[in-house]
Design an enzyme around this catalytic site. Structure first.
Site, mmCIF file in Angstrom:
data_model
loop_
_atom_site.group_PDB
_atom_site.id
_atom_site.type_symbol
_atom_site.label_atom_id
_atom_site.label_comp_id
_atom_site.label_asym_id
_atom_site.label_seq_id
_atom_site.Cartn_x
_atom_site.Cartn_y
_atom_site.Cartn_z
ATOM 1 N N ASP A 1 8.969 8.926 -0.272
ATOM 2 C CA ASP A 1 8.846 9.465 -1.613
ATOM 3 C C ASP A 1 7.337 9.549 -1.877
ATOM 4 O O ASP A 1 6.532 9.018 -1.096
ATOM 5 C CB ASP A 1 9.545 8.543 -2.607
ATOM 6 C CG ASP A 1 9.442 9.037 -4.041
ATOM 7 O OD1 ASP A 1 9.545 10.256 -4.246
ATOM 8 O OD2 ASP A 1 9.234 8.205 -4.934
ATOM 9 N N ASP B 1 5.416 9.957 -5.580
ATOM 10 C CA ASP B 1 4.918 9.306 -6.795
ATOM 11 C C ASP B 1 5.392 7.855 -6.849
ATOM 12 O O ASP B 1 6.587 7.580 -6.806
ATOM 13 C CB ASP B 1 5.422 10.061 -8.030
ATOM 14 C CG ASP B 1 4.882 11.475 -8.072
ATOM 15 O OD1 ASP B 1 3.672 11.639 -8.287
ATOM 16 O OD2 ASP B 1 5.668 12.426 -7.868
ATOM 17 N N ASP C 1 10.636 4.247 -4.544
ATOM 18 C CA ASP C 1 10.361 3.307 -5.640
ATOM 19 C C ASP C 1 11.331 3.480 -6.803
ATOM 20 O O ASP C 1 11.264 2.722 -7.766
ATOM 21 C CB ASP C 1 8.929 3.500 -6.170
ATOM 22 C CG ASP C 1 8.779 4.777 -6.978
ATOM 23 O OD1 ASP C 1 9.236 5.841 -6.492
ATOM 24 O OD2 ASP C 1 8.221 4.729 -8.084
#
Length: 220
Positions: A9, A11, A166
């Site tokens: 991922d 961000d 996250d």
């Protein structure tokens, strides 16, 4: 490493961008008439799809947002990234330690934003032709589409992919794709209890730093 590819991922995993993006959002929402702090932005908007965010703001405002709100917000966010964006500590080192192992980015962010952020962080050449955005698939996270697209382009079976995420929706998407997922809680936007939420969503393990991710991999 027992995995044939690593899917990142972006961000909150590679770029410490969530705090910056939510701060700009809070500033713009405040300007249109809904006083909003950074913590408010995390609580009300983070992790939600943009149409849902707009609907929530408009409900609080009691009227439609200005027609140029989304465009102005994007421009301001990209400017803030150009001046202030930092990596999640240890991300670049981890990425480059992978050497020739296939790797890619699978992110919900628009392609334009990803391209700019990679340039700012000096990582454009590390992911040439291997940046996948939600605008490339019909259904975004928590659906598995973007991870399956990434695995197909890398020519790796989903079961042999490690994903680092996250967000709860990202963890769910990767698990739905049949992949192993490590949750990462190193971003400045992470709040208390998030590791437990990632585990509840199906993460196979959780790390608080890229150093801990390396340790987890060495134990595999």
């Amino acid at each position: 490493m027992r995995y044939d590819a690593v899917i990142f991922d972006f961000d909150g995993v590679i770029a410490d961008s969530e705090a910056l993006a939510n701060l700009v959002l809070a500033e713009h929402v405040t300007r249109v008439g809904v006083p909003t702090t950074l913590e408010d932005a995390y609580t009300r908007y983070m992790g939600r799809r943009w149409p849902e965010v707009v609907a929530t703001i408009e409900e609080a405002l009691g009227q439609p947002l200005p027609p140029n709100f989304s465009e102005a917000l994007m421009i301001a966010t990209l400017k803030r990234f150009e001046s202030d964006l930092q990596e999640i500590s240890g991300a670049t080192s981890f990425i480059r330690q992978l050497g020739a192992l296939p790797k890619c980015i699978a992110s919900s962010s628009p392609s334009e934003r990803l391209s700019l952020c990679l340039q700012v962080l000096g990582l454009s050449n590390d992911f040439l032709g291997t940046v996948f955005s939600a605008d490339m698939v019909k259904l975004g996270k928590p659906h598995p589409d973007i991870f399956l697209l990434a695995a197909e382009h890398l020519d790796v079976r989903p079961a042999q992919c490690l994903v680092v995420e996250d967000s709860v929706s990202g963890v769910r998407a990767a698990k739905a794709a049949g992949m192993t997922v490590f949750g990462l809680t190193a971003g400045s936007h992470i709040r208390s209890g998030h590791a437990e939420r990632l585990l509840d969503a199906g993460a196979d393990d959780v790390a608080a730093s890229w150093e801990e991710v390396s340790i987890l991999l060495s134990d595999c």
